[in-house]
Design an enzyme around this catalytic site. Sequence first.
Site, mmCIF file in Angstrom:
data_model
loop_
_atom_site.group_PDB
_atom_site.id
_atom_site.type_symbol
_atom_site.label_atom_id
_atom_site.label_comp_id
_atom_site.label_asym_id
_atom_site.label_seq_id
_atom_site.Cartn_x
_atom_site.Cartn_y
_atom_site.Cartn_z
ATOM 1 N N SER A 124 -52.866 89.307 -19.251
ATOM 2 C CA SER A 124 -54.214 89.466 -18.703
ATOM 3 C C SER A 124 -54.169 90.294 -17.431
ATOM 4 C CB SER A 124 -54.782 88.082 -18.390
ATOM 5 O OG SER A 124 -55.958 88.222 -17.630
ATOM 6 N N TYR A 148 -54.646 79.198 -14.087
ATOM 7 C CA TYR A 148 -54.609 79.984 -15.332
ATOM 8 C C TYR A 148 -53.831 81.281 -15.098
ATOM 9 C CZ TYR A 148 -56.102 83.384 -18.826
ATOM 10 O OH TYR A 148 -56.108 84.386 -19.777
ATOM 11 N N LYS A 152 -50.060 82.873 -16.623
ATOM 12 C CA LYS A 152 -49.825 84.206 -17.204
ATOM 13 C C LYS A 152 -48.698 84.927 -16.462
ATOM 14 C CE LYS A 152 -52.838 84.183 -20.494
ATOM 15 N NZ LYS A 152 -52.384 84.137 -21.884
HETATM 16 P P1 NAD Z 1 -59.293 81.330 -27.911
HETATM 17 O O1 NAD Z 1 -59.392 80.022 -27.190
HETATM 18 O O2 NAD Z 1 -60.447 81.761 -28.740
HETATM 19 O O3 NAD Z 1 -57.989 81.352 -28.829
HETATM 20 C C1 NAD Z 1 -56.815 80.646 -28.503
HETATM 21 C C2 NAD Z 1 -56.396 79.873 -29.744
HETATM 22 O O4 NAD Z 1 -55.199 79.172 -29.439
HETATM 23 C C3 NAD Z 1 -57.421 78.855 -30.194
HETATM 24 O O5 NAD Z 1 -57.662 78.992 -31.589
HETATM 25 C C4 NAD Z 1 -56.747 77.490 -29.894
HETATM 26 O O6 NAD Z 1 -57.140 76.501 -30.830
HETATM 27 C C5 NAD Z 1 -55.282 77.858 -29.971
HETATM 28 N N1 NAD Z 1 -54.385 77.038 -29.155
HETATM 29 C C6 NAD Z 1 -54.498 76.727 -27.836
HETATM 30 N N2 NAD Z 1 -53.463 75.964 -27.446
HETATM 31 C C7 NAD Z 1 -52.654 75.812 -28.538
HETATM 32 C C8 NAD Z 1 -51.435 75.146 -28.763
HETATM 33 N N3 NAD Z 1 -50.814 74.468 -27.789
HETATM 34 N N4 NAD Z 1 -50.887 75.203 -30.005
HETATM 35 C C9 NAD Z 1 -51.498 75.879 -31.000
HETATM 36 N N5 NAD Z 1 -52.670 76.536 -30.843
HETATM 37 C C10 NAD Z 1 -53.234 76.497 -29.625
HETATM 38 O O7 NAD Z 1 -58.936 82.444 -26.809
HETATM 39 P P2 NAD Z 1 -58.898 84.016 -26.946
HETATM 40 O O8 NAD Z 1 -60.016 84.574 -26.147
HETATM 41 O O9 NAD Z 1 -58.731 84.409 -28.363
HETATM 42 O O10 NAD Z 1 -57.567 84.312 -26.128
HETATM 43 C C11 NAD Z 1 -56.315 84.454 -26.748
HETATM 44 C C12 NAD Z 1 -55.272 84.724 -25.707
HETATM 45 O O11 NAD Z 1 -55.637 85.870 -24.944
HETATM 46 C C13 NAD Z 1 -55.092 83.591 -24.687
HETATM 47 O O12 NAD Z 1 -53.725 83.455 -24.402
HETATM 48 C C14 NAD Z 1 -55.854 84.080 -23.477
HETATM 49 O O13 NAD Z 1 -55.341 83.551 -22.279
HETATM 50 C C15 NAD Z 1 -55.604 85.584 -23.558
HETATM 51 N N6 NAD Z 1 -56.639 86.353 -22.851
HETATM 52 C C16 NAD Z 1 -57.936 86.216 -23.214
HETATM 53 C C17 NAD Z 1 -58.917 86.912 -22.521
HETATM 54 C C18 NAD Z 1 -60.380 86.761 -22.877
HETATM 55 O O14 NAD Z 1 -61.237 87.148 -22.066
HETATM 56 N N7 NAD Z 1 -60.731 86.229 -24.041
HETATM 57 C C19 NAD Z 1 -58.555 87.782 -21.467
HETATM 58 C C20 NAD Z 1 -57.208 87.916 -21.149
HETATM 59 C C21 NAD Z 1 -56.245 87.197 -21.857
#
Ligand code: NAD
Length: 334
Positions: A124, A148, A152
């Site tokens: 991120s 958070y 990361k």
């Molecule tokens: P999201 O919450 O929609 O998807 C994450 C998925 O991981 C979910 O389906 C959840 O059920 C699963 N999950 C969480 N903990 C788990 C575990 N311990 N074991 C198995 N499954 C687990 O989030 P997203 O927006 O798709 O983000 C995905 C990744 O991208 C994350 O790591 C997030 O930090 C990173 N990210 C997201 C953004 C954003 O704005 N969406 C920005 C930067 C980074």
Amino acid sequence: MNILLTGGMGYIGSHVAIVLLEAGHHVVLYDNLCNSDAGVLARIAKITGKEPIFMEADVRATSTLTETLKNHAIEAVIHFAGLKAVGESTQKPLAYYANNVEGTISLLESMSEVGIRTLVFSGSATVYGEPQYLPLDEAHPTSATNPYGRTKLYIEEMLRDISLSDPSWRIVSLRYFNPAGAHESGLIGEKPTGAPNNLMPYMAQVATGELKELSVFGNDYPTPDGTGVRDYIHVMDLAEGHAAALSWLAGHFGWHAINLGTGEGYSVLDMIAAFAKASGRDIPYRIAPRRKGDVAACYADPGKALRELGWQARRRLHVMCEDVWRFQRRLPRP
Ligand code: NAD
Ligand code: UDP
């Protein structure tokens, strides 16, 4: 290629699954459904004509993960699984360290045991902290302002260390800017549970009338119109960036950080105007105090992604807003 997506049922993972399935890869989604629902599988199948394999389990269940990697002859992993709400992370820091940091340790142990050395990580732009210059390139110093962000940052350090300890690793941390948008079918997108924290899903619910008005967090920033500026990137562009990173890793060892952004910044007022146009709805808003921890402006230098991966964002802001609106209108209303 056989690719496992931890957290693959979530917002970004499900869009990446579509791109990979359409490119002919075999995809296994490994997710504990803590922030997603099993209905995503059928929607992915409807879009691609192919149903990915789904394993409902936690990344911290190391032996289950190891068995899954073996059983499906996995060759590469994309690691999305984790918790991502900044505000919640300040209330429940241990849950964030346990899920994100322990989860990654478990994954690295499993991959080491099975002999898989290719990993793409969901990083991120939050790791850049308060920008010291703009646009943000990968050489910008890193820091964190909340638990958070710290997860990361620590994960990136771990990935760097493991790649130094064993040079056969091939790892990319993709540093996402502000993912937004939805698949053009309107079948999958970002479906926050509870009141949305992020601008785009919040605006979408104001447009449908589910939420009364948007609070614009501050109009006294040193930006052209005083509101916060961000680099919003269409989730399908982001998804294509993951496919490009996987191909690139075939020729590169070590740990690498690469920004995924557009290089363009839009203010909150720009976003409101764009969403109002795409939806044909009013977006009532009021100016509210600044949100704690927000920076004035944050946008990428996306040059490394273009040079190294041959990837750049293609979809414009209006497409992003139209796709979110299509998805939002298809959601069942309570
Ligand atoms: P999201 O919450 O929609 O998807 C994450 C998925 O991981 C979910 O389906 C959840 O059920 C699963 N999950 C969480 N903990 C788990 C575990 N311990 N074991 C198995 N499954 C687990 O989030 P997203 O927006 O798709 O983000 C995905 C990744 O991208 C994350 O790591 C997030 O930090 C990173 N990210 C997201 C953004 C954003 O704005 N969406 C920005 C930067 C980074
Ligand atoms: N924002 C806002 N009102 C909201 C949500 C967000 O004014 O209800 C602003 C926020 O201050 C920032 C931008 O919109 O300037 C993007 O915020 P978001 O939470 O979507 O992403 P962030 O960049 O903070 O991760």
